[in-house]
Scaffold this active site. Structure first.
Site, mmCIF file in Angstrom:
data_model
loop_
_atom_site.group_PDB
_atom_site.id
_atom_site.type_symbol
_atom_site.label_atom_id
_atom_site.label_comp_id
_atom_site.label_asym_id
_atom_site.label_seq_id
_atom_site.Cartn_x
_atom_site.Cartn_y
_atom_site.Cartn_z
ATOM 1 N N ARG A 28 -17.077 -7.547 -9.133
ATOM 2 C CA ARG A 28 -17.169 -8.138 -8.140
ATOM 3 C C ARG A 28 -15.704 -8.589 -7.656
ATOM 4 N NH1 ARG A 28 -22.549 -8.312 -6.552
ATOM 5 N NH2 ARG A 28 -23.732 -8.428 -8.586
ATOM 6 N N ILE A 41 3.522 6.903 6.352
ATOM 7 C CA ILE A 41 3.274 5.819 7.160
ATOM 8 C C ILE A 41 3.898 4.593 6.413
ATOM 9 C CG2 ILE A 41 1.081 4.498 7.814
ATOM 10 C CD1 ILE A 41 -0.186 6.816 8.482
ATOM 11 N N ARG A 89 -9.038 10.096 4.449
ATOM 12 C CA ARG A 89 -9.316 9.673 3.333
ATOM 13 C C ARG A 89 -9.117 8.301 2.936
ATOM 14 N NH1 ARG A 89 -4.513 10.551 -1.134
ATOM 15 N NH2 ARG A 89 -2.560 10.272 0.324
ATOM 16 N N SER A 139 1.683 13.531 -0.485
ATOM 17 C CA SER A 139 0.992 14.823 -1.008
ATOM 18 C C SER A 139 0.647 15.619 0.160
ATOM 19 C CB SER A 139 -0.217 14.506 -1.930
ATOM 20 O OG SER A 139 -1.142 13.622 -1.252
ATOM 21 N N LYS A 183 14.130 12.650 -2.967
ATOM 22 C CA LYS A 183 14.107 11.313 -4.000
ATOM 23 C C LYS A 183 12.941 11.568 -4.881
ATOM 24 C CE LYS A 183 11.647 7.872 -3.625
ATOM 25 N NZ LYS A 183 11.491 7.614 -4.859
ATOM 26 N N GLU A 188 9.209 13.104 -11.870
ATOM 27 C CA GLU A 188 9.120 14.283 -11.058
ATOM 28 C C GLU A 188 10.102 15.417 -10.889
ATOM 29 O OE1 GLU A 188 6.653 11.540 -7.482
ATOM 30 O OE2 GLU A 188 8.917 11.791 -7.429
ATOM 31 N N SER A 222 15.035 8.032 -8.460
ATOM 32 C CA SER A 222 14.450 6.531 -8.790
ATOM 33 C C SER A 222 13.875 6.517 -10.122
ATOM 34 C CB SER A 222 13.264 6.315 -7.936
ATOM 35 O OG SER A 222 12.216 7.145 -7.986
ATOM 36 N N ASP A 254 8.104 4.467 -1.344
ATOM 37 C CA ASP A 254 8.245 4.678 -0.047
ATOM 38 C C ASP A 254 9.174 3.687 0.685
ATOM 39 O OD1 ASP A 254 6.181 6.705 -0.113
ATOM 40 O OD2 ASP A 254 4.684 5.264 -0.005
ATOM 41 N N THR A 287 5.190 -8.058 -2.441
ATOM 42 C CA THR A 287 4.410 -8.169 -1.171
ATOM 43 C C THR A 287 2.988 -7.563 -1.498
ATOM 44 O OG1 THR A 287 5.998 -7.582 0.079
ATOM 45 C CG2 THR A 287 4.029 -7.397 1.169
#
Length: 320
Positions: A28, A41, A89, A139, A183, A188, A222, A254, A287
């Site tokens: 729930r 974005i 998506r 991606s 970056k 990665e 990073s 980001d 945030t």
């Protein structure tokens, strides 16, 4: 426009909480938060929060695509959506209140056709005529060639527009030349290098290989709470992170890209641009959802880093 962002695999980010997460049982959840998402974005939202002109380019399709466009519009970000036949998506994150653990579910995205991919590149080419930096982040969805970001780098190199790239996996490994700044995270970078990178020396060496091979002029690695490495052909340095209680880790990487590119667009030295990136990422950690950090908090954290005796720039454990 000062900065253009490209998100080839955007998403509607849905974030909620639950008292407890367990298999089989119904979970729930509280009222969800909806954010426009996907790497570029997310980058654009923090750039806008830092009051730098930005335009977001992304494919969008179906009812979720229309919702995504509305969410970007609500965030007051200028955009150039490219219509596609597939449905945009959704990504779903649930934070368990009893443990604080966050569970993230990420869908693959719609399959883009070759003409749709071409339209995305063409839109970037048009927008790049009027910008100082292009940021490509995230991606690649199904149907997009793994070499897409290399094609983008070649296009922007011909136009004389610097490309800032934040991606991973096969999409990153396919990039071989022409990027201004990459970056990667440590994981990665290790994936690109094809070997473990357990310490500063190995990470600097791997990053410098990318520089010397012409993959990227600057590599910013990073490392989360362990700070950030910034490596160029002639220099390498480490900048400390700032410890804060984490509310949501989604989008912090980001936000770091956003701060770095804003700093570069404003003419900051690389050290200062990376500090602004760390400040933006740290503000994002406190945030909810994928929302950008508050501008006043980012400014406060940037000042905190800059006011350190070493300017936030620490000593490396290896000679340069």
């Amino acid at each position: 426009m000062s900065i253009v962002t490209l998100t080839m695999n955007p998403a509607i980010d849905i974030a909620t909480t639950a008292g407890h997460v367990a298999p089989t049982d119904k979970t729930r959840c509280t009222t969800p938060r909806f954010d426009p998402g996907g790497g570029g974005i997310n980058v654009a939202r923090t750039i806008a929060a830092l009051e730098e002109p930005v335009t977001a380019i992304f494919p969008a399709g179906g009812p979720p695509g229309r919702l995504l466009e509305q969410l970007v519009r609500d965030a007051a970000i200028p955009m150039r959506p490219i219509p596609v036949s597939g449905h945009t998506r959704e990504s779903f994150a649930v934070t368990a209140a009893d443990t604080g653990a966050q569970y993230r579910f990420v869908l693959p995205g719609p399959r883009l056709t070759a003409p749709e991919v071409h339209r995305c590149l063409a839109e970037v080419e048009r927008a790049a005529q009027e910008c100082r930096y292009v940021v490509a982040s995230g991606s690649l969805p199904p149907g997009v060639p793994v070499t897409f970001y290399q094609s983008l780098a070649d296009l922007l190199k011909d136009l004389g527009v610097p490309l800032v790239l934040d991606t991973s996996g096969a999409a990153l490994r396919a990039v071989r030349r022409g990027v201004h700044l990459i970056k990667p995270s440590v994981r990665e970078l290790a994936d690109y290098a094809g070997r473990p990178l357990p310490d500063d020396e190995s990470r600097i060496a791997a990053a410098r290989e990318l520089v010397e091979q012409g993959v990227s002029e600057i590599v910013v690695v990073s490392m989360g709470p362990d700070g950030t490495l910034a490596v160029t052909r002639d220099d390498a340095h480490w900048i400390a992170s700032i410890e804060v209680p984490v509310r949501s880790g989604i989008g912090a990487g980001d936000a770091q890209v956003s701060g770095i590119v804003v700093g570069l667009a404003r003419g900051y030295p690389l050290d200062a641009a990376v500090r602004l990136g760390i400040a933006a990422a740290t503000a994002a950690l406190v945030t909810p959802g994928t929302g950008p950090g508050r501008p006043d908090r980012i400014a406060e954290l940037f000042h905190q880093l800059t006011a350190r005796p070493d300017g936030g720039r620490g000593q490396l454990a290896v000679p340069l």
